[in-house]
Design a protein around this motif. Structure first.
Motif, PDB file in Angstrom:
ATOM      1  N   LEU A 115       1.048   4.000  -9.979  1.00 28.22           N
ATOM      2  CA  LEU A 115       2.451   3.810  -9.438  1.00 28.22           C
ATOM      3  C   LEU A 115       2.918   3.475  -9.397  1.00 28.22           C
ATOM      4  O   LEU A 115       4.317   3.673  -8.723  1.00 28.22           O
ATOM      5  N   ASP A 116       3.454   2.304  -9.637  1.00 26.52           N
ATOM      6  CA  ASP A 116       4.980   1.758 -10.984  1.00 26.52           C
ATOM      7  C   ASP A 116       5.195   2.909 -11.379  1.00 26.52           C
ATOM      8  O   ASP A 116       7.000   3.157 -10.745  1.00 26.52           O
ATOM      9  N   ASP A 155      -7.900   5.260  -2.277  1.00 24.29           N
ATOM     10  CA  ASP A 155      -8.504   6.720  -2.877  1.00 24.29           C
ATOM     11  C   ASP A 155      -8.051   7.527  -1.432  1.00 24.29           C
ATOM     12  O   ASP A 155      -9.049   7.715  -0.706  1.00 24.29           O
ATOM     13  N   ASP A 175      -2.865   7.241  -5.454  1.00 23.23           N
ATOM     14  CA  ASP A 175      -3.632   7.277  -6.766  1.00 23.23           C
ATOM     15  C   ASP A 175      -3.871   6.345  -6.394  1.00 23.23           C
ATOM     16  O   ASP A 175      -2.955   5.036  -5.827  1.00 23.23           O
ATOM     17  N   THR A 176      -5.219   5.916  -6.632  1.00 21.75           N
ATOM     18  CA  THR A 176      -6.256   4.181  -6.886  1.00 21.75           C
ATOM     19  C   THR A 176      -5.639   3.641  -8.472  1.00 21.75           C
ATOM     20  O   THR A 176      -5.936   2.644  -8.196  1.00 21.75           O
ATOM     21  N   ASP A 177      -4.732   3.957  -8.709  1.00 21.93           N
ATOM     22  CA  ASP A 177      -3.994   3.544 -10.395  1.00 21.93           C
ATOM     23  C   ASP A 177      -2.334   2.653  -9.586  1.00 21.93           C
ATOM     24  O   ASP A 177      -1.634   3.773  -9.922  1.00 21.93           O
ATOM     25  N   ARG A 178      -2.879   1.105  -9.900  1.00 20.07           N
ATOM     26  CA  ARG A 178      -1.142   0.881 -10.047  1.00 20.07           C
ATOM     27  C   ARG A 178      -0.224   1.046 -10.996  1.00 20.07           C
ATOM     28  O   ARG A 178       0.720   0.914 -10.540  1.00 20.07           O
ATOM     29  N   ARG A 202       4.729   2.655  -0.697  1.00 18.39           N
ATOM     30  CA  ARG A 202       6.171   2.287  -1.123  1.00 18.39           C
ATOM     31  C   ARG A 202       6.940   3.334  -0.995  1.00 18.39           C
ATOM     32  O   ARG A 202       6.985   4.462  -1.532  1.00 18.39           O
ATOM     33  N   VAL A 241       0.591  -1.413  -0.391  1.00 20.40           N
ATOM     34  CA  VAL A 241      -0.659   0.674  -0.073  1.00 20.40           C
ATOM     35  C   VAL A 241       0.674   1.163   0.241  1.00 20.40           C
ATOM     36  O   VAL A 241       0.653   1.657  -0.616  1.00 20.40           O
ATOM     37  N   THR A 292       4.726   6.516  -3.203  1.00 22.95           N
ATOM     38  CA  THR A 292       3.990   5.876  -3.788  1.00 22.95           C
ATOM     39  C   THR A 292       2.741   5.488  -2.217  1.00 22.95           C
ATOM     40  O   THR A 292       3.247   4.703  -1.995  1.00 22.95           O
ATOM     41  N   HIS A 302      -1.436   3.708  -2.339  1.00 25.03           N
ATOM     42  CA  HIS A 302      -2.210   2.972  -3.291  1.00 25.03           C
ATOM     43  C   HIS A 302      -3.202   3.299  -2.686  1.00 25.03           C
ATOM     44  O   HIS A 302      -3.850   2.803  -1.112  1.00 25.03           O
TER      45      HIS A 302
END
Length: 356
Positions: free
Chosen positions: A186-187, A200, A180-183, A29, A27, A196, A198
């Protein structure tokens, strides 16, 4: 919405901030401060292969001191095979040292290589197994120390461009947290060395996990205006002192962002529209604006304190090209009568060359 209802909704948030650090791995990183795991494993494999080859050469040079079950003279392949099964402690016994010299070499050369070989393999395995614990420790350490950082909500085009501008202005990547909710997004952020989270960002616990309560600035760069309003409202409730800058698409929603607690609001659609309109008649003006908005090249807009020798003078006659004066938190244009003379405590918005 009534204040009581709002607080009840906040209690429905998943309690991320009270979770142990190991439960937050994946969650939250933290950027790696060393070589990546594949590089580490590749290096260790190379060391293991080198140890195997060294052992094979040592055995081959003294091959007359060894005997296989058939009594044949050892080839290099036999020596390689013997070294492999010996270093891995398999030891089939089909090739054995029979001379005193060969046994001495086994004690002082092959055995240390065997121990090092095992330590290497076991160490790599343990490191993979304990990766979660190591990440949990980094998360715990980061959460206890992070202060005065910048939280960026959304790593789309607006968020990524905002971060690029900050990095071009010599910001440290580790001081920027992306939510962000987009993995996949985030990568990409993690690959750029950013912290980062992860989740809402409309949920207070997700923002607390990003330590917005200790942030100096919060950039709201969501794709929807209604989401931007809710994120801003939540962030302002958690962090009354942080500077919040929000981007929206429609100008009609600007007052909602202001009421929610945003210090600055950027209307992206109108700004882009103005630039498009200018480009049809005065493209050089658009080019100059783009240059001013690019912090790592050409001319840039900067802010500085008024020097003691400048107090009382006109901002139009200073050595820098002054665009405005910030006084008591308010921005005054250069043609405003209030700034005929600069005062102690004022800050100047001026144009400088990038890198100076």
């Amino acid at each position: 919405m009534a204040k009581g209802s709002w607080r009840r909704l906040r209690r429905l948030d998943e309690r991320l901030t009270v979770q142990p650090s190991y439960a937050l791995v994946g969650v939250l990183r933290i950027p790696q401060g060393q070589a990546g795991p594949m590089r580490i494993i590749s290096r260790r494999i190379a060391i293991a292969v080198t140890a195997l080859l060294v052992a094979s050469v040592v055995v081959y040079l003294d091959r007359d001191g060894y005997r296989d079950v058939q009594g044949d003279r050892l080839s290099f392949l036999d020596c390689l095979y013997y070294s492999a099964v010996t270093l891995s402690t398999t030891g089939y016994g089909d090739i054995t040292p029979i001379s005193e010299f060969a046994r001495t070499v086994n004690i002082f050369v092959i055995t240390p290589l065997r121990i090092a070989f095992l330590i290497l393999l076991v160490g790599t395995t343990l490191e993979v197994v304990t990766e979660t614990s190591r990440q949990a420790l980094k998360i715990q350490r980061w959460r206890s120390k992070v202060r005065n950082h910048t939280v960026v909500i959304g790593y789309g085009t607006k968020g990524k461009t905002a971060i690029a501008a900050m990095l071009g202005d010599e910001a440290v990547p580790g001081d920027i947290v992306v939510v962000d909710t987009d993995r996949a997004a985030l990568d990409r952020a993690a690959a750029a060395g950013l912290v980062t989270v992860h989740g809402d960002a409309t949920k207070s616990d997700v923002l607390r996990l990003a330590s917005v309560q200790h942030a100096s600035a919060i950039i709201v760069a969501t794709s929807r205006d209604d989401t931007a309003v809710l994120v801003t409202l939540t962030a302002r409730e958690i962090s009354p002192q942080s500077k919040i800058v929000a981007a929206i698409r429609e100008a009609e929603n600007q007052h909602l962002l202001r009421q929610s607690g945003a210090d600055s609001v950027v209307v992206s659609s109108e700004t882009a529209g103005r630039l498009l309109g200018l480009a049809t008649t005065t493209p050089s003006v658009v080019e100059m604006i783009e240059d001013l908005l690019t912090p790592d090249a050409g001319l840039v807009i900067a802010e500085r304190e008024v020097e003691p020798t400048e107090v009382g003078g006109s901002p139009r006659h200073l050595r820098d090209i002054v665009l405005g004066v910030v006084r008591n938190g308010d921005l005054l244009r250069i043609d405003s009568p209030e700034v005929d003379a600069v005062e102690a405590g004022d800050r100047l918005l001026y144009i400088r060359t990038a890198g100076h």
